[in-house]
Design a protein around this motif. Sequence first.
Motif, PDB file in Angstrom:
ATOM      1  N   GLU A 139       0.818  -1.216   0.000  1.00 24.30           N
ATOM      2  CA  GLU A 139       0.000   0.000   0.000  1.00 24.30           C
ATOM      3  C   GLU A 139       0.854   1.270   0.000  1.00 24.30           C
ATOM      4  OE1 GLU A 139      -2.342   0.085   3.612  1.00 24.30           O
ATOM      5  OE2 GLU A 139      -0.630   0.678   4.837  1.00 24.30           O
ATOM      6  N   LYS A 142       0.023   3.995  -2.615  1.00 23.96           N
ATOM      7  CA  LYS A 142      -1.241   4.668  -2.307  1.00 23.96           C
ATOM      8  C   LYS A 142      -1.077   5.643  -1.156  1.00 23.96           C
ATOM      9  CE  LYS A 142      -4.335   2.601   0.154  1.00 23.96           C
ATOM     10  NZ  LYS A 142      -5.354   1.647   0.633  1.00 23.96           N
ATOM     11  N   PRO A 273      -3.474  10.346  -5.732  1.00 28.12           N
ATOM     12  CA  PRO A 273      -3.716   9.008  -5.185  1.00 28.12           C
ATOM     13  C   PRO A 273      -3.928   7.954  -6.271  1.00 28.12           C
ATOM     14  CG  PRO A 273      -4.983  10.643  -3.968  1.00 28.12           C
ATOM     15  CD  PRO A 273      -4.421  11.340  -5.182  1.00 28.12           C
ATOM     16  N   ARG A 277      -1.651   4.638  -6.901  1.00 27.53           N
ATOM     17  CA  ARG A 277      -2.136   3.260  -7.025  1.00 27.53           C
ATOM     18  C   ARG A 277      -1.616   2.624  -8.316  1.00 27.53           C
ATOM     19  NH1 ARG A 277      -6.758   5.548  -4.472  1.00 27.53           N
ATOM     20  NH2 ARG A 277      -7.701   6.109  -6.478  1.00 27.53           N
TER      21      ARG A 277
END
Length: 407
Positions: A139, A142, A273, A277
């Motif tokens: 993650e 992100k 964002p 990703r």
Amino acid sequence: MTQSITPAAVRVGGGLTKQFILILAIASGLSVANMYYNQPLLADIGRTFHASSNAVGYVSMLTQIGYALGMLLFVPLGDIRERRTLISGLLIAVSLSLVGFATAQNLIWMYIASFAVGITTVVPQVIIPLSAELALPEERGKVIGTVMSGLFFGILLARTISGILGDMFGWRAMYWIAAVIMLLLSFILYQLIPKTKPENNSSYTDLLKSMGNLILKYSTLREASLIGACMFGGFSVFWTSLAFFLEGEPYHYSSSITGLFGLIGVAGAAGAPFIGRLADRIAPKKIVGILLLLTLIAYGFFGLAGFTIWSLIAGVIILDLGVQGSQVSNQTRIYALEPAARSRINTVFMVSTFTGGAIGSTLGSFAWQHWGWSGVCLMGGMLIVAAICIWIIYRVIEKKALNAGGA
């Protein structure tokens, strides 16, 4: 760096909570905004001190030079010091610097205060590697994208807010308000950020020396840093000159209207964002190449800004998406190089980026004074072309290295 406290407000399962990521993003935005309050107010500040656009442009330049030096001096401490205390201390220092700016009585005083604001406004560059450290590997893109989005919202909305408040209460009011915000933020973050224990026991001197070794060791870091310098230089050329362009023919806009262009740029920054990703799934270096071309297109729109306001608006959106997206993608690349050295790696990258920004501010003011808006567009576009050339050169080098290895 390992956590000694992991409150429920910070982690859920193995990852970070959305609330804590949002807090880090907001803190980054509020902190970095201190550097950009001056840009829509430059024309007003120039009238206060009876200074030319070129002389007032040094206010932005010195702030960014201070920021680059502050990153070099303070951000590496994140690898050897407890980050929560470091962040709170820096916020108190920038609050005092903002008071100095608000009380400036002449241009020299303002230059000194601008430099002081820059050198102490490095909190976001301590927060970003902290967020990368706390995030799970899957993650990380992100999380970095979200925190960087907050940082860019701060850069862009700073112009909107300072422009409006400058029109209503004068340019000094913005800096008094910002000083109070920094004091409050210092208290809030000290309460919320988990206490951390550094794993690196190096001395401060050795830490600074090691950054040179990191530059020599990682070609990806060298590439990202050079691209970051050119991209942020192009970004600063535009934003430093915009207030002077919009107050003249054919628009005659006030500082509050100029500041609203920062609000328009939020549309571009909102894509960070999403790009983060993508960087978790697609090779970030490919994304960087696409975004460099996109940013060059933005300067094509700026070249038409003397004829239609819509081309200026479209250019702002594309510019902010391209610059922020390339930063997020490059940071995703460099943070994976050596986890124990993330603060120093971030320092190298950001010192290069904001040195480019300082140069861009100077070039933007110079181009405006001597060649007007067409000179500004040409200067900014040349910096973006330089970034594209760097990206191509490193792809060629990379391909040759792969072919040599295969042979």
